[in-house]
Design an enzyme around this catalytic site. Sequence first.
Site, PDB file in Angstrom:
ATOM      1  N   ARG A   1       0.862  -1.192   0.000  1.00 40.99           N
ATOM      2  CA  ARG A   1       0.000   0.000   0.000  1.00 40.99           C
ATOM      3  C   ARG A   1       0.890   1.230   0.000  1.00 40.99           C
ATOM      4  NH1 ARG A   1      -2.572   0.566   5.104  1.00 40.99           N
ATOM      5  NH2 ARG A   1      -1.262   2.399   5.330  1.00 40.99           N
TER       6      ARG A   1
ATOM      7  N   GLU B   1       4.754   7.195   2.255  1.00 43.53           N
ATOM      8  CA  GLU B   1       5.615   6.012   2.357  1.00 43.53           C
ATOM      9  C   GLU B   1       4.959   4.878   1.578  1.00 43.53           C
ATOM     10  OE1 GLU B   1       5.759   3.693   5.897  1.00 43.53           O
ATOM     11  OE2 GLU B   1       3.631   3.904   6.289  1.00 43.53           O
TER      12      GLU B   1
ATOM     13  N   ASN C   1       4.142   0.742   2.080  1.00 44.68           N
ATOM     14  CA  ASN C   1       4.124  -0.352   3.052  1.00 44.68           C
ATOM     15  C   ASN C   1       4.228  -1.669   2.311  1.00 44.68           C
ATOM     16  OD1 ASN C   1       3.208   1.213   5.617  1.00 44.68           O
ATOM     17  ND2 ASN C   1       1.812   1.887   3.987  1.00 44.68           N
TER      18      ASN C   1
ATOM     19  N   SER D   1      -2.328  -2.853   5.904  1.00 49.06           N
ATOM     20  CA  SER D   1      -3.642  -3.239   6.452  1.00 49.06           C
ATOM     21  C   SER D   1      -4.790  -2.371   5.941  1.00 49.06           C
ATOM     22  CB  SER D   1      -3.589  -3.219   7.971  1.00 49.06           C
ATOM     23  OG  SER D   1      -3.327  -1.919   8.402  1.00 49.06           O
TER      24      SER D   1
ATOM     25  N   LYS E   1      12.177   3.153   5.289  1.00 46.12           N
ATOM     26  CA  LYS E   1      12.215   4.586   4.982  1.00 46.12           C
ATOM     27  C   LYS E   1      13.576   4.959   4.398  1.00 46.12           C
ATOM     28  CE  LYS E   1       8.261   5.384   7.733  1.00 46.12           C
ATOM     29  NZ  LYS E   1       7.821   4.032   8.105  1.00 46.12           N
TER      30      LYS E   1
ATOM     31  N   LYS F   1      12.344  10.760  10.684  1.00 46.08           N
ATOM     32  CA  LYS F   1      11.775   9.405  10.696  1.00 46.08           C
ATOM     33  C   LYS F   1      12.811   8.326  11.012  1.00 46.08           C
ATOM     34  CE  LYS F   1       8.009  10.161   7.435  1.00 46.08           C
ATOM     35  NZ  LYS F   1       7.206   9.508   6.392  1.00 46.08           N
TER      36      LYS F   1
ATOM     37  N   GLU G   1       7.788   1.119  11.700  1.00 42.06           N
ATOM     38  CA  GLU G   1       6.467   1.072  11.061  1.00 42.06           C
ATOM     39  C   GLU G   1       5.421   1.080  12.161  1.00 42.06           C
ATOM     40  OE1 GLU G   1       6.106   1.020   7.796  1.00 42.06           O
ATOM     41  OE2 GLU G   1       8.239   0.792   7.394  1.00 42.06           O
ATOM     42  N   GLY G   2       4.194   1.371  11.786  1.00 41.31           N
ATOM     43  CA  GLY G   2       3.097   1.203  12.736  1.00 41.31           C
ATOM     44  C   GLY G   2       2.591   2.487  13.363  1.00 41.31           C
TER      45      GLY G   2
ATOM     46  N   ARG H   1      -7.857   7.632   4.901  1.00 35.86           N
ATOM     47  CA  ARG H   1      -7.865   7.839   6.353  1.00 35.86           C
ATOM     48  C   ARG H   1      -7.872   9.337   6.620  1.00 35.86           C
ATOM     49  NH1 ARG H   1      -2.564   4.697   7.850  1.00 35.86           N
ATOM     50  NH2 ARG H   1      -2.044   5.587   5.845  1.00 35.86           N
TER      51      ARG H   1
END
Length: 407
Positions: free
Chosen positions: A58, A77, A79, A84, A238, A297, A301-302, A383
């Site tokens: 994604r 970024e 993923n 998800s 990253k 950064k 992740e997350g 989102r």
Amino acid sequence: MDTMPLFYLYLCGAEDRTQCLTCASTIKMDKFTAHLFDIYKQVLGEGIAQTVFLGLNRSDYMFQRSADGSPALKQIEINTISASFGGLASRTPAVHQHVLNVLSKTKEAAKILSNNPSKGLALGIAKAWELYGSANAQVLLIAQEKERNIFDQRAIENELLAKKIHVIRRRFEDVSEKGSLDQDRRLFMDGQEIAVVYFRDGYMPTQYSTQNWKARLLLERSCAVKCPDIATQLAGTKKVQQELSRAGVLEMLLPGQPEAVARLRATFAGLYSLDMGEEGDQAITEALAAPNRFVLKPQREGGGNNLYGEEMVQALEQLKDREERASYILMEKIEPEPFANCLLRPGSPVRVVQCISELGIFGVYVRQGKTLVMNKHVGHLLRTKAIEHADGGVAAGVAVLDNPYPV
Ligand code: ADP
Ligand code: MG
């Protein structure tokens, strides 16, 4: 989105993509990335057993106006592991359509884009399963100990079940206790052959005990199709995102395709290495002079790991003379235009607040040896969050699932 299949192209050649990391001091300075890289080297040394490769990715973007006023998508970024919300995003159009219909806004309801990433993601898994070529083999979903996102995953599992492909859910701990390889490095779990391993765990340092690292190595050594294989996980760091933005790197990965290079590059925000040396020093000086224009950064992740504003300044002051700074990258802050909207969240009153949105595009590719079998975008995720939150997505408790409304 059109550029999504192009991202595959740089995720494709294992040698090329990891080259970016081999020379980067991030490997030495970030223990987690180093551990992943060690496994990668070990498997490469032994010989990679898997012949079919599956990516469920994604790529996330925000809209930003260019100097001439036209809106452009800028990549936040990509993923490459545990990307998800493909399942839940398949359900959100019906929620907003329902709300609009209740309000008798039927014309508006009809404009909500249909979206079904879980179907496309499952198609990718199914294709990889088919190419693995063992009718009784199953899909192994590596789930977390305390899984909060099970309904998102179930949407994909159910699509697979409809194709008569069975998914078993296990933790890394289960793999270390009951997983094994035969002499051909075929993977067995509880005595059952596994065709595809789908990771929904294993992207954060806290998710790995010594036992879990052993399980990851066992999976990686197997000839089962890993989604992702460890090289693809590394390609999603990253640091690699930043190295790809260097002049000449896309050109090397996509030779003879200047148009594709230009289209990809147009989505890149400014990305800066913090490796020791003049280039890194310069980036730090610029970030300290204008902290609101940058994001710091780490290789995590997350959500919730990036540093902004005063926190970023403090971190840079502490890091600037230490080699550890190479484990971070600096990124230009993308500034989308805020708009008014309501965020429906448990325990919060419904009121209109200023929001910004992030658009994710799901992409699926399947490769058998050097042959590209599938490479397409399969849906989106929107989102939305209140502007006061610089960082964080849905899992971090900041953003909510949303739908684009074309006007
Ligand atoms: P993670 O891997 O933790 O999801 P991201 O790079 O996606 O890391 O950053 C987390 C969140 O921080 C994003 O969802 C976005 O809201 C915000 N963010 C990240 N990079 C930028 C940026 N360059 N400009 C503005 N916001 C950003
Ligand atoms: Mg993110």
